[in-house]
Design a protein around this motif. Structure first.
Motif, short mmCIF file in Angstrom:
data_model
loop_
_atom_site.label_atom_id
_atom_site.label_comp_id
_atom_site.label_asym_id
_atom_site.label_seq_id
_atom_site.Cartn_x
_atom_site.Cartn_y
_atom_site.Cartn_z
N SER A 298 0.83 -1.21 0.00
CA SER A 298 0.00 0.00 0.00
C SER A 298 0.86 1.26 0.00
O SER A 298 0.57 2.22 -0.72
CB SER A 298 -0.92 0.00 1.22
OG SER A 298 -1.85 -1.06 1.17
N ILE A 299 1.93 1.27 0.79
CA ILE A 299 2.84 2.42 0.81
C ILE A 299 3.50 2.60 -0.54
O ILE A 299 3.65 3.73 -1.04
CB ILE A 299 3.89 2.24 1.92
CG1 ILE A 299 3.22 2.27 3.30
CG2 ILE A 299 4.97 3.33 1.83
CD1 ILE A 299 4.14 1.93 4.44
N PHE A 300 3.89 1.49 -1.17
CA PHE A 300 4.48 1.55 -2.52
C PHE A 300 3.51 2.18 -3.51
O PHE A 300 3.89 3.02 -4.33
CB PHE A 300 4.86 0.14 -2.97
CG PHE A 300 5.15 0.03 -4.44
CD1 PHE A 300 6.34 0.51 -4.97
CD2 PHE A 300 4.22 -0.56 -5.31
CE1 PHE A 300 6.60 0.42 -6.34
CE2 PHE A 300 4.47 -0.66 -6.66
CZ PHE A 300 5.66 -0.17 -7.18
N GLN A 301 2.23 1.80 -3.44
CA GLN A 301 1.22 2.36 -4.35
C GLN A 301 1.08 3.86 -4.16
O GLN A 301 1.00 4.62 -5.14
CB GLN A 301 -0.14 1.69 -4.10
CG GLN A 301 -0.24 0.26 -4.58
CD GLN A 301 -1.61 -0.32 -4.28
OE1 GLN A 301 -2.16 -0.14 -3.19
NE2 GLN A 301 -2.18 -1.03 -5.23
N VAL A 302 1.04 4.31 -2.90
CA VAL A 302 0.90 5.74 -2.61
C VAL A 302 2.10 6.52 -3.14
O VAL A 302 1.95 7.58 -3.77
CB VAL A 302 0.72 5.98 -1.10
CG1 VAL A 302 0.64 7.47 -0.81
CG2 VAL A 302 -0.52 5.28 -0.58
N LEU A 303 3.30 6.00 -2.91
CA LEU A 303 4.52 6.68 -3.38
C LEU A 303 4.57 6.72 -4.90
O LEU A 303 4.95 7.74 -5.50
CB LEU A 303 5.75 5.96 -2.84
CG LEU A 303 5.97 6.04 -1.32
CD1 LEU A 303 7.18 5.21 -0.91
CD2 LEU A 303 6.14 7.49 -0.87
N LEU A 304 4.16 5.64 -5.54
CA LEU A 304 4.16 5.60 -7.01
C LEU A 304 3.18 6.63 -7.57
O LEU A 304 3.49 7.34 -8.53
CB LEU A 304 3.77 4.19 -7.48
CG LEU A 304 3.82 3.94 -8.99
CD1 LEU A 304 5.23 4.12 -9.52
CD2 LEU A 304 3.30 2.53 -9.31
N ALA A 305 2.00 6.73 -6.96
CA ALA A 305 1.02 7.73 -7.40
C ALA A 305 1.54 9.14 -7.19
O ALA A 305 1.31 10.04 -8.02
CB ALA A 305 -0.29 7.54 -6.64
#
Length: 301
Positions: free
Chosen positions: A72-79
């Motif tokens: 989930s943290i990876f998704q937020v950072l990617l966005a």
């Protein structure tokens, strides 16, 4: 293969039934709000209790909680990095809609109907997912983007403790971790309620479907779906070469193409996103995810 297609087709048929009853003015979107409360407070908790009733918790299952948090943290950072040059509202909107996993209202009913043996892994993953959706994601967004909504650990804890599904996860996890068995009559009582979760969840999605995309939102929609699905399929390729079991590969692959979660929709609207855009994106993601998940089960089964 035929059985999987029939099961997926029945889920799609329930969604379309809900949508048609809304279009024919027999039911309204407000009826979806009633169903949503029924799912959150009755059928989803029942499904969690039934699915975890005789679960044997192993260290491998516990890793799914950690994976959910990191993912989930990876998704937020990617966005965030894909919208680096945009205004804060667009950044926050993409970070909320581009992260998180819709498990309770979509993936769990889907897998419960097609491959119930995968439910324990998904349930463990949803514990970490719930932590992020109820406050963890907001904490990351507030750290990276200046928004009007400020993160509060107390509010996050309050949301978690007031979430009936999360508390059911927590209680059942604790009971099964210490190998405490519930009486058989509890299982018998909750089975009919758990069985209703699949129908109500899919029917509610049909009532919420909305296909009115505001002008000027197409580029943002393409970027959002690229984040959720194009990146998702790239991750499926990576998952496929990992030294893990086929069941774990399939569960993680299904998570790669899960639709936009409800908390993501709510938070995006709070930070100023157009409700029409959020509604369209959410509706389209449900249909796309249903198709993609069916293909994944057919290919990997």
């Amino acid at each position: 293969m035929q059985q999987v297609l029939l099961q997926a087709g029945s889920l799609f048929g329930i969604i379309i039934l809900g949508y048609l009853l809304k279009r024919w003015h027999i039911l309204t979107k407000k009826d979806g709000d009633v169903l949503s409360r029924m799912i959150v407070y009755v059928t989803l908790p029942a499904a969690i209790i039934v699915n975890l009733y005789d679960l044997r918790i192993q260290n491998q299952l516990l890793l799914f909680i950690v994976v959910a948090l990191i993912w989930s943290i990876f998704q937020v950072l990617l966005a965030y990095f894909t919208t680096f040059k945009q205004e804060n509202k667009q950044k926050a909107t993409m970070m909320y809609l581009g992260s998180g996993f819709n498990i309770g209202n979509f993936l769990l009913p889907f897998i419960q109907n097609i491959q119930p043996a995968f439910v324990p892994m998904i349930s463990m993953f949803d514990i970490g997912n719930s932590i992020m959706l109820t406050g963890g994601t907001q904490a990351v967004v507030d750290t990276l983007v200046a928004t009007n909504q400020r993160f509060s650990f107390r509010n996050m804890l309050r949301q978690l403790l007031s979430s009936v599904p999360f508390m059911c996860y927590l209680i059942m996890f604790g009971l099964r971790y210490f190998q405490v068995s519930l009486p058989s009559y509890i299982h018998t009582f909750f089975v009919p309620l758990a069985n209703a979760n699949v129908f109500l969840s899919m029917f509610m999605i049909g009532l919420y479907l909305d296909f009115a995309l505001p002008k000027g939102s197409f580029k943002a929609l393409v970027k959002l779906f690229s984040l959720r699905y194009l990146v998702g399929f790239l991750l499926i390729f990576v998952i496929h070469i990992l030294p893990i079991s086929m069941a774990e590969k399939m569960v993680l692959s299904l998570l790669c193409v899960s639709p936009i979660p409800l908390f993501g929709v709510m938070n995006a609207v709070i930070v100023g996103a157009k409700e029409e855009y959020v509604g369209f994106a959410s509706s389209l993601s449900f249909l796309c995810s249903l198709v993609f998940m069916t293909i994944i089960v057919l290919v990997m089964n």
